[in-house]
Write a protein that holds these residues in place. Structure first.
Motif, PDB file in Angstrom:
ATOM      1  N   VAL A  40      55.736  94.477 -27.885  1.00 20.24           N
ATOM      2  CA  VAL A  40      56.813  94.712 -28.854  1.00 20.24           C
ATOM      3  C   VAL A  40      57.895  95.587 -28.228  1.00 20.24           C
ATOM      4  N   ILE A  41      57.506  96.638 -27.534  1.00 27.13           N
ATOM      5  CA  ILE A  41      58.479  97.499 -26.853  1.00 27.13           C
ATOM      6  C   ILE A  41      59.251  96.694 -25.811  1.00 27.13           C
ATOM      7  N   ASP A  42      58.575  95.805 -25.115  1.00 29.98           N
ATOM      8  CA  ASP A  42      59.239  94.948 -24.131  1.00 29.98           C
ATOM      9  C   ASP A  42      60.306  94.068 -24.800  1.00 29.98           C
ATOM     10  N   VAL A  43      59.997  93.528 -25.966  1.00 33.35           N
ATOM     11  CA  VAL A  43      60.986  92.727 -26.709  1.00 33.35           C
ATOM     12  C   VAL A  43      62.212  93.574 -27.034  1.00 33.35           C
ATOM     13  N   LEU A  44      61.994  94.797 -27.506  1.00 32.17           N
ATOM     14  CA  LEU A  44      63.122  95.667 -27.835  1.00 32.17           C
ATOM     15  C   LEU A  44      63.954  95.983 -26.594  1.00 32.17           C
ATOM     16  N   GLU A  45      63.286  96.280 -25.492  1.00 34.03           N
ATOM     17  CA  GLU A  45      64.000  96.608 -24.259  1.00 34.03           C
ATOM     18  C   GLU A  45      64.768  95.411 -23.721  1.00 34.03           C
ATOM     19  N   SER A  67      65.980  93.102 -25.382  1.00 37.76           N
ATOM     20  CA  SER A  67      67.065  92.841 -26.324  1.00 37.76           C
ATOM     21  C   SER A  67      68.099  93.960 -26.311  1.00 37.76           C
ATOM     22  N   ASN A  68      67.925  94.919 -25.385  1.00 37.16           N
ATOM     23  CA  ASN A  68      68.832  96.055 -25.221  1.00 37.16           C
ATOM     24  C   ASN A  68      68.920  96.918 -26.487  1.00 37.16           C
ATOM     25  N   LEU A  69      67.782  97.065 -27.169  1.00 36.27           N
ATOM     26  CA  LEU A  69      67.711  97.907 -28.365  1.00 36.27           C
ATOM     27  C   LEU A  69      67.104  99.242 -27.986  1.00 36.27           C
ATOM     28  N   LYS A  70      67.863 100.300 -28.168  1.00 34.78           N
ATOM     29  CA  LYS A  70      67.390 101.621 -27.776  1.00 34.78           C
ATOM     30  C   LYS A  70      66.810 102.408 -28.947  1.00 34.78           C
ATOM     31  N   GLY A  71      67.309 102.173 -30.149  1.00 33.62           N
ATOM     32  CA  GLY A  71      66.894 102.973 -31.288  1.00 33.62           C
ATOM     33  C   GLY A  71      65.866 102.285 -32.159  1.00 33.62           C
ATOM     34  N   TYR A  72      64.840 103.034 -32.510  1.00 33.54           N
ATOM     35  CA  TYR A  72      63.832 102.541 -33.453  1.00 33.54           C
ATOM     36  C   TYR A  72      63.038 103.727 -33.977  1.00 33.54           C
ATOM     37  N   THR A  73      62.352 103.504 -35.068  1.00 35.28           N
ATOM     38  CA  THR A  73      61.414 104.480 -35.616  1.00 35.28           C
ATOM     39  C   THR A  73      60.023 103.877 -35.512  1.00 35.28           C
ATOM     40  N   LEU A  74      59.108 104.605 -34.888  1.00 35.58           N
ATOM     41  CA  LEU A  74      57.736 104.150 -34.692  1.00 35.58           C
ATOM     42  C   LEU A  74      56.819 104.846 -35.690  1.00 35.58           C
ATOM     43  N   PHE A  75      56.058 104.058 -36.408  1.00 33.67           N
ATOM     44  CA  PHE A  75      54.980 104.554 -37.263  1.00 33.67           C
ATOM     45  C   PHE A  75      53.706 104.223 -36.481  1.00 33.67           C
ATOM     46  N   ASP A  76      53.179 105.212 -35.778  1.00 31.42           N
ATOM     47  CA  ASP A  76      52.145 104.995 -34.778  1.00 31.42           C
ATOM     48  C   ASP A  76      50.854 104.409 -35.339  1.00 31.42           C
ATOM     49  N   MET A 124      43.571  99.256 -35.694  1.00 31.05           N
ATOM     50  CA  MET A 124      44.708  99.862 -36.402  1.00 31.05           C
ATOM     51  C   MET A 124      45.978  99.096 -36.059  1.00 31.05           C
ATOM     52  N   ASN A 125      46.945  99.227 -36.924  1.00 28.47           N
ATOM     53  CA  ASN A 125      48.272  98.673 -36.705  1.00 28.47           C
ATOM     54  C   ASN A 125      49.223  99.789 -36.289  1.00 28.47           C
ATOM     55  N   ALA A 126      50.370  99.380 -35.809  1.00 29.29           N
ATOM     56  CA  ALA A 126      51.526 100.246 -35.638  1.00 29.29           C
ATOM     57  C   ALA A 126      52.687  99.500 -36.266  1.00 29.29           C
ATOM     58  N   SER A 127      53.735 100.213 -36.603  1.00 24.88           N
ATOM     59  CA  SER A 127      54.914  99.581 -37.195  1.00 24.88           C
ATOM     60  C   SER A 127      56.166 100.197 -36.594  1.00 24.88           C
ATOM     61  N   ILE A 128      57.194  99.377 -36.491  1.00 28.41           N
ATOM     62  CA  ILE A 128      58.488  99.818 -35.976  1.00 28.41           C
ATOM     63  C   ILE A 128      59.572  99.339 -36.920  1.00 28.41           C
ATOM     64  N   LEU A 129      60.534 100.207 -37.166  1.00 34.06           N
ATOM     65  CA  LEU A 129      61.742  99.853 -37.911  1.00 34.06           C
ATOM     66  C   LEU A 129      62.914 100.044 -36.969  1.00 34.06           C
ATOM     67  N   THR A 130      63.717  99.000 -36.800  1.00 35.82           N
ATOM     68  CA  THR A 130      64.893  99.083 -35.946  1.00 35.82           C
ATOM     69  C   THR A 130      66.076  98.432 -36.650  1.00 35.82           C
ATOM     70  N   ILE A 131      67.251  98.953 -36.411  1.00 32.23           N
ATOM     71  CA  ILE A 131      68.484  98.424 -36.987  1.00 32.23           C
ATOM     72  C   ILE A 131      69.268  97.765 -35.860  1.00 32.23           C
ATOM     73  N   VAL A 132      69.683  96.523 -36.080  1.00 33.20           N
ATOM     74  CA  VAL A 132      70.321  95.740 -35.019  1.00 33.20           C
ATOM     75  C   VAL A 132      71.601  95.087 -35.534  1.00 33.20           C
ATOM     76  N   GLU A 133      72.440  94.671 -34.615  1.00 29.14           N
ATOM     77  CA  GLU A 133      73.631  93.912 -34.960  1.00 29.14           C
ATOM     78  C   GLU A 133      73.219  92.518 -35.435  1.00 29.14           C
ATOM     79  N   ASP A 134      74.028  91.930 -36.299  1.00 32.18           N
ATOM     80  CA  ASP A 134      73.707  90.631 -36.888  1.00 32.18           C
ATOM     81  C   ASP A 134      73.397  89.560 -35.849  1.00 32.18           C
TER      82      ASP A 134
END
Length: 97
Positions: free
Chosen positions: A16-21, A23-32, A54-64
């Motif tokens: 998941v972190i690889d997908v964000l990277e 996609s050039n997404l730097k900001g997110y909130t991780l719920f470990d 266990m799960n983890a969750s991430i919330l990220t805000i992205v451009e449309d």
């Protein structure tokens, strides 16, 4: 702007972190550590003796224009190992400060 909420088995974290990277997404909130039960297979992830995963969750805000790319990449992670479980939800963001 869009919000993407991703809930996934902790074993998917690096993917998941690889997908964000990628996609050039730097900001997110991780719920470990998040607990839950999937709607498809219903396999609980509760961190208990009976259901230790266990799960983890991430919330990220992205451009449309980035949102569909991220969602497709997350879908690929999920289909590569469906037994682990990954869900992503896309929401509209009305305002940020």
């Amino acid at each position: 702007m869009k919000a993407i909420f991703i809930s996934y088995d902790q074993a998917h974290h690096d993917h998941v972190i690889d997908v964000l990277e990628r996609s050039n997404l730097k900001g997110y909130t991780l719920f470990d550590q998040t607990k839950g039960r999937g709607t498809k297979t219903g396999e609980p992830h509760l961190g208990s003796h009976a259901w230790p995963s266990m799960n983890a969750s991430i919330l990220t805000i992205v451009e449309d224009d980035v949102a569909p790319v991220v969602m497709e990449r997350l879908h690929e992670v999920d289909t590569d190992n469906e037994m682990l479980g990954l869900r992503a939800f896309l929401w509209n963001i009305e305002q940020t400060i």
